[in-house]
Design an enzyme around this catalytic site. Structure first.
Site, PDB file in Angstrom:
ATOM      1  N   HIS A 102       0.730   5.197   1.238  1.00  0.00           N
ATOM      2  CA  HIS A 102       0.048   6.148   2.110  1.00  0.00           C
ATOM      3  C   HIS A 102       0.073   7.518   1.436  1.00  0.00           C
ATOM      4  CE1 HIS A 102       0.350   3.835   6.048  1.00  0.00           C
ATOM      5  NE2 HIS A 102       1.278   3.218   5.344  1.00  0.00           N
ATOM      6  N   HIS A 123       0.840  -1.204   0.000  1.00  0.00           N
ATOM      7  CA  HIS A 123       0.000   0.000   0.000  1.00  0.00           C
ATOM      8  C   HIS A 123       0.867   1.242   0.000  1.00  0.00           C
ATOM      9  CE1 HIS A 123       0.689  -1.431   4.091  1.00  0.00           C
ATOM     10  NE2 HIS A 123       0.726  -0.166   4.466  1.00  0.00           N
TER      11      HIS A 123
END
Ligand code: 5GP
Ligand code: ZN
Length: 144
Positions: A100, A98
């Site tokens: 951010h 992922h």
């Protein structure tokens, strides 16, 4: 495999989704650095950046740009941080890749605290050559 982000991507676990593309999903981090902190993930599981299939990368970066622009406009931001923790040593706690994106505000006192080092004589060139060699090996192994 029990992966919270796979469960979110599959719709089995609720999330505040802000963007959904063919292969990419973006949703609000449940424990934000600031409200509006977004996580951008590939819908199919990859542990980290090195495992991410090439065909996802373009859509992932485009989605990141789209989401970041949405944050800037909706929250009237002067800036934001884009970062990714890869590996436990780097602070990764959810092992589904992922990115951010988090809003920044004046005097919010968020810092990536670290000292800096200096290279010894010839060290920078040696490190550079080691990395170039590894990249060449990796590229040629993919071409075979
Ligand atoms: P990492 O530490 O791996 O870079 O970031 C993982 C992030 O995922 C953390 O910021 C954490 O707050 C967020 N997170 C963990 N579990 C959930 C969840 O179930 N839902 C959402 N929306 N975010 C989560
Ligand atoms: Zn996953």
């Amino acid at each position: 495999m029990d992966c919270i982000f796979c469960s979110i991507a599959a719709g089995r676990v609720p999330a505040e989704i802000v963007y959904s593309g063919n292969r990419v999903l973006a949703f609000l981090d449940v424990n934000p650095i600031h409200p509006g902190h977004v996580l951008i993930i590939p819908k199919r599981h990859s542990r980290d950046l090195t495992e991410l299939p090439e065909e996802v990368l373009g859509e992932l970066m485009l989605a990141t740009q789209t989401v970041a622009a949405g944050l800037v406009h909706s929250l009237d931001l002067q800036g934001f941080n884009l970062f990714s923790n890869n590996g436990a040593i780097a602070g990764q706690s959810v092992f589904h890749f992922h990115l951010h994106v988090t809003p920044r505000y004046p005097q919010d006192n968020i810092r990536f605290v670290h000292g800096t080092k200096e290279y010894g004589p010839g060290e920078m060139a040696a490190v550079g050559e080691r990395i170039r060699q590894a990249i060449r090996d990796n590229v040629s192994s993919k071409e075979q």
